[in-house]
Design an enzyme around this catalytic site. Structure first.
Site, PDB file in Angstrom:
ATOM      1  N   GLU A 115      -9.159   3.962  -2.157  1.00  0.00           N
ATOM      2  CA  GLU A 115      -7.932   3.795  -2.930  1.00  0.00           C
ATOM      3  C   GLU A 115      -8.221   3.079  -4.253  1.00  0.00           C
ATOM      4  O   GLU A 115      -9.308   2.544  -4.469  1.00  0.00           O
ATOM      5  CB  GLU A 115      -6.897   2.989  -2.135  1.00  0.00           C
ATOM      6  CG  GLU A 115      -6.632   3.554  -0.739  1.00  0.00           C
ATOM      7  CD  GLU A 115      -5.430   2.929  -0.070  1.00  0.00           C
ATOM      8  OE1 GLU A 115      -4.592   2.333  -0.780  1.00  0.00           O
ATOM      9  OE2 GLU A 115      -5.328   3.042   1.170  1.00  0.00           O
TER      10      GLU A 115
ATOM     11  N   ARG B  31       0.791  15.338  13.258  1.00  0.00           N
ATOM     12  CA  ARG B  31       2.009  16.023  13.701  1.00  0.00           C
ATOM     13  C   ARG B  31       1.791  17.532  13.687  1.00  0.00           C
ATOM     14  O   ARG B  31       2.451  18.264  12.931  1.00  0.00           O
ATOM     15  CB  ARG B  31       3.196  15.653  12.807  1.00  0.00           C
ATOM     16  CG  ARG B  31       3.523  14.173  12.745  1.00  0.00           C
ATOM     17  CD  ARG B  31       4.795  13.923  11.925  1.00  0.00           C
ATOM     18  NE  ARG B  31       4.700  14.477  10.576  1.00  0.00           N
ATOM     19  CZ  ARG B  31       4.150  13.847   9.547  1.00  0.00           C
ATOM     20  NH1 ARG B  31       3.621  12.640   9.711  1.00  0.00           N
ATOM     21  NH2 ARG B  31       4.107  14.416   8.351  1.00  0.00           N
TER      22      ARG B  31
ATOM     23  N   THR C 142      -8.716  -5.507   4.339  1.00  0.00           N
ATOM     24  CA  THR C 142      -8.639  -4.615   3.184  1.00  0.00           C
ATOM     25  C   THR C 142      -9.621  -5.146   2.151  1.00  0.00           C
ATOM     26  O   THR C 142      -9.497  -6.299   1.722  1.00  0.00           O
ATOM     27  CB  THR C 142      -7.221  -4.577   2.587  1.00  0.00           C
ATOM     28  OG1 THR C 142      -6.295  -4.122   3.580  1.00  0.00           O
ATOM     29  CG2 THR C 142      -7.166  -3.666   1.380  1.00  0.00           C
TER      30      THR C 142
ATOM     31  N   HIS D 112      -3.588  14.141   0.681  1.00  0.00           N
ATOM     32  CA  HIS D 112      -3.837  13.264   1.828  1.00  0.00           C
ATOM     33  C   HIS D 112      -2.652  13.284   2.795  1.00  0.00           C
ATOM     34  O   HIS D 112      -2.837  13.428   4.010  1.00  0.00           O
ATOM     35  CB  HIS D 112      -4.089  11.833   1.345  1.00  0.00           C
ATOM     36  CG  HIS D 112      -4.182  10.832   2.454  1.00  0.00           C
ATOM     37  ND1 HIS D 112      -5.237  10.796   3.337  1.00  0.00           N
ATOM     38  CD2 HIS D 112      -3.340   9.823   2.827  1.00  0.00           C
ATOM     39  CE1 HIS D 112      -5.055   9.812   4.206  1.00  0.00           C
ATOM     40  NE2 HIS D 112      -3.903   9.211   3.912  1.00  0.00           N
TER      41      HIS D 112
ATOM     42  N   GLU E  56      -9.784  12.829   7.480  1.00  0.00           N
ATOM     43  CA  GLU E  56      -9.679  14.150   6.857  1.00  0.00           C
ATOM     44  C   GLU E  56     -11.031  14.844   6.800  1.00  0.00           C
ATOM     45  O   GLU E  56     -11.123  16.059   7.002  1.00  0.00           O
ATOM     46  CB  GLU E  56      -9.126  14.016   5.441  1.00  0.00           C
ATOM     47  CG  GLU E  56      -7.729  13.421   5.352  1.00  0.00           C
ATOM     48  CD  GLU E  56      -7.399  13.007   3.938  1.00  0.00           C
ATOM     49  OE1 GLU E  56      -6.870  13.842   3.189  1.00  0.00           O
ATOM     50  OE2 GLU E  56      -7.697  11.849   3.583  1.00  0.00           O
TER      51      GLU E  56
ATOM     52  N   ASP F 130       0.854  -1.194   0.000  1.00  0.00           N
ATOM     53  CA  ASP F 130       0.000   0.000   0.000  1.00  0.00           C
ATOM     54  C   ASP F 130       0.887   1.239   0.000  1.00  0.00           C
ATOM     55  O   ASP F 130       1.786   1.365   0.833  1.00  0.00           O
ATOM     56  CB  ASP F 130      -0.903  -0.007   1.234  1.00  0.00           C
ATOM     57  CG  ASP F 130      -2.015   1.011   1.123  1.00  0.00           C
ATOM     58  OD1 ASP F 130      -2.355   1.420   0.000  1.00  0.00           O
ATOM     59  OD2 ASP F 130      -2.576   1.406   2.172  1.00  0.00           O
TER      60      ASP F 130
ATOM     61  N   ARG G  14      -7.662   4.258  13.430  1.00  0.00           N
ATOM     62  CA  ARG G  14      -6.775   5.406  13.597  1.00  0.00           C
ATOM     63  C   ARG G  14      -6.173   5.494  14.999  1.00  0.00           C
ATOM     64  O   ARG G  14      -5.036   5.974  15.148  1.00  0.00           O
ATOM     65  CB  ARG G  14      -7.536   6.698  13.286  1.00  0.00           C
ATOM     66  CG  ARG G  14      -8.047   6.790  11.859  1.00  0.00           C
ATOM     67  CD  ARG G  14      -6.934   6.730  10.842  1.00  0.00           C
ATOM     68  NE  ARG G  14      -7.432   6.944   9.480  1.00  0.00           N
ATOM     69  CZ  ARG G  14      -6.697   6.808   8.390  1.00  0.00           C
ATOM     70  NH1 ARG G  14      -5.434   6.448   8.485  1.00  0.00           N
ATOM     71  NH2 ARG G  14      -7.228   7.018   7.196  1.00  0.00           N
TER      72      ARG G  14
ATOM     73  N   GLU H 227     -10.231   4.144   3.848  1.00  0.00           N
ATOM     74  CA  GLU H 227      -9.328   4.801   2.917  1.00  0.00           C
ATOM     75  C   GLU H 227      -9.750   4.399   1.512  1.00  0.00           C
ATOM     76  O   GLU H 227      -9.682   3.211   1.156  1.00  0.00           O
ATOM     77  CB  GLU H 227      -7.867   4.437   3.188  1.00  0.00           C
ATOM     78  CG  GLU H 227      -7.361   5.064   4.477  1.00  0.00           C
ATOM     79  CD  GLU H 227      -5.864   4.950   4.656  1.00  0.00           C
ATOM     80  OE1 GLU H 227      -5.316   5.737   5.449  1.00  0.00           O
ATOM     81  OE2 GLU H 227      -5.242   4.091   4.005  1.00  0.00           O
TER      82      GLU H 227
ATOM     83  N   GLN I 171      -3.471   2.902  15.037  1.00  0.00           N
ATOM     84  CA  GLN I 171      -2.419   3.383  14.139  1.00  0.00           C
ATOM     85  C   GLN I 171      -1.581   4.481  14.793  1.00  0.00           C
ATOM     86  O   GLN I 171      -0.343   4.486  14.688  1.00  0.00           O
ATOM     87  CB  GLN I 171      -3.035   3.898  12.842  1.00  0.00           C
ATOM     88  CG  GLN I 171      -2.043   4.440  11.840  1.00  0.00           C
ATOM     89  CD  GLN I 171      -2.713   5.068  10.621  1.00  0.00           C
ATOM     90  OE1 GLN I 171      -3.931   5.132  10.534  1.00  0.00           O
ATOM     91  NE2 GLN I 171      -1.919   5.518   9.676  1.00  0.00           N
TER      92      GLN I 171
ATOM     93  N   THR J 212      -4.528   6.452  -0.032  1.00  0.00           N
ATOM     94  CA  THR J 212      -5.772   7.212   0.001  1.00  0.00           C
ATOM     95  C   THR J 212      -5.795   8.292  -1.071  1.00  0.00           C
ATOM     96  O   THR J 212      -4.838   9.052  -1.227  1.00  0.00           O
ATOM     97  CB  THR J 212      -5.954   7.864   1.377  1.00  0.00           C
ATOM     98  OG1 THR J 212      -5.871   6.847   2.377  1.00  0.00           O
ATOM     99  CG2 THR J 212      -7.308   8.556   1.482  1.00  0.00           C
TER     100      THR J 212
ATOM    101  N   ASP K   6      -9.003   0.432   2.270  1.00  0.00           N
ATOM    102  CA  ASP K   6      -8.023   0.012   3.261  1.00  0.00           C
ATOM    103  C   ASP K   6      -8.504   0.478   4.631  1.00  0.00           C
ATOM    104  O   ASP K   6      -8.086   1.517   5.131  1.00  0.00           O
ATOM    105  CB  ASP K   6      -6.651   0.606   2.916  1.00  0.00           C
ATOM    106  CG  ASP K   6      -5.550   0.061   3.808  1.00  0.00           C
ATOM    107  OD1 ASP K   6      -5.644  -1.109   4.204  1.00  0.00           O
ATOM    108  OD2 ASP K   6      -4.597   0.800   4.096  1.00  0.00           O
TER     109      ASP K   6
END
Length: 398
Positions: free
Chosen positions: A189, A132, A245, A123, A346, A116, A225, A187, A228, A332, A221
């Protein structure tokens, strides 16, 4: 023009002809191709001598056929168009057409490896700001190489498979806690399915993309979160991604997308030699995400920074081999606007800005939620081609 009832003007007409695997009346899995709202039984067609593929169309997955290579893929596709457009073949072919509503679709290929990528600048920038805050949205290497990770091939499932909410460690104010994910996400994709393998130690050049890639699927996918966020540093995604997935049941042949290739975004700084693809082309795929039947986003694949050819070149540049059935996903798909993002992370900006859904304020997935991802592409002569949808419903954890 096709003689198949209702197929002319359909997004699944003879300019599309995606491949899948199905069962019908309790029979063994068999390969088919979709035309309109019918499935043409290719195992039966090959057995009757209507199409020739070295017996590969009689197998229970697409792998043997995909391994035959592009000349054979092209020859079979041309023959299928002939069978479905020439009235002279109708009497032989029509008995092999089955109503789509009467078949059960299966995972169309055995997944060998799964990779992936993380190839949308929009994204990656959004996630960087959310995960961050106060730091540069993109890490220093992002514009120099297609970032990716190896996923779990054994948990790739076909569209329609229900998804159990995963459990794992999550960050908490007093340290990690264990339990079901409370920030379950999607996600949206696009996946690329490898047909022709490559030997260990032999990188695949960007110019050889079409010689190896058989076709395209839509991918969801699913992502936990909270799991993750706790695990991803320093080695990246693991349990927050590996539980499931989903991929579409139909593989759209790369040849069906010939009119969908468009110039990809300009890359700055210039990439290193093995990543230079001339012409630098992406795909004009227009995705749509529905959450419990309500459209919440329309991600544009044409905005992806790294192209499918560059992704394939990068995943083999160290000498890693390709195998028939390898699946690599784009990452994504997100555009520059909030209504074009491919994740609810998002869409709700990390849960801080809920959306209204069915009269309720929502952030991440609840048990019982259903997400469906669809996509279209321009076809020849102004036609529209649909990619097979990918859908899944969330169930409570066991």
């Amino acid at each position: 023009m096709t003689w198949v009832a209702g197929a002319d003007g359909s997004a699944y007409g003879v300019t599309n002809l995606p491949y899948g695997v199905f069962t019908h009346d309790g029979r063994e899995p068999r390969i088919g191709v979709r035309v309109g709202d019918f499935v043409l039984d290719l195992a039966g067609a090959e057995a009757a001598g209507l199409v020739l593929a070295a017996g590969a169309l009689g197998r229970p997955t697409l792998n043997d056929f995909m391994g035959l290579g592009r000349p054979q893929w092209t020859a079979v596709r041309q023959r299928l168009v002939e069978l479905l457009t020439d009235e002279a073949h109708r009497a032989e072919v029509e008995p092999l057409l089955l109503p789509l509503a009467e078949v059960r679709l299966l995972l169309p290929f055995d997944v060998a490896d799964y990779v992936d990528f993380y190839s949308s600048e929009h994204h990656a920038g959004n996630v960087g700001q959310i995960f961050r805050p106060g730091q540069p949205p993109l890490l220093p290497n992002w514009r120099h190489l297609p970032i990716g990770y190896h996923g779990r091939a054994g948990t790739v499932v076909v569209s329609g498979t229900q998804v159990l909410r995963p459990s794992g460690q999550r960050p908490g104010p007093d340290g990690p806690t264990y339990g079901p994910s409370g920030r379950l996400d999607i996600e949206a994709e696009v996946g690329f399915v490898v047909g022709v393998p490559s030997p260990l130690g032999a990188p695949v050049a960007v110019d050889d993309f079409a010689d190896h890639v058989f076709g395209v699927v839509l991918v969801n996918d699913w992502s936990a979160r909270d799991i993750q966020a706790w695990e991803y540093q320093p080695l990246g995604p693991f349990l927050g991604k590996s539980f499931a997935t989903s991929v579409s049941a139909w593989v759209t042949p790369l040849e069906a997308l010939g009119d969908a290739f468009v110039p990809a975004p300009r890359q700055e700084p210039p990439v290193v030699d093995y990543l230079r693809d001339e012409p630098h082309l992406g795909l004009d795929l227009r995705l749509a995400v529905e959450w419990n039947g309500e459209r919440v986003s329309e991600p544009p694949f044409a905005t992806m920074y790294w192209t499918p050819a560059q992704q394939l070149a990068h995943l083999t540049v160290n000498g890693a081999s390709l195998r028939t059935g390898d699946l690599y996903a784009s990452g994504t798909v997100s555009g520059p606007e909030r209504g074009q993002v491919g994740s609810f992370l998002e869409l709700t900006w990390g849960g801080a800005e809920p959306v209204r859904l069915g009269g309720e304020s929502r952030t991440f997935l609840a048990d019982g939620d259903t997400v469906t991802i669809t996509a279209t592409a321009p076809g020849p002569g102004g036609t529209t081609i649909a990619l097979g949808e990918v859908t899944g419903t969330i169930l409570p954890p066991r």
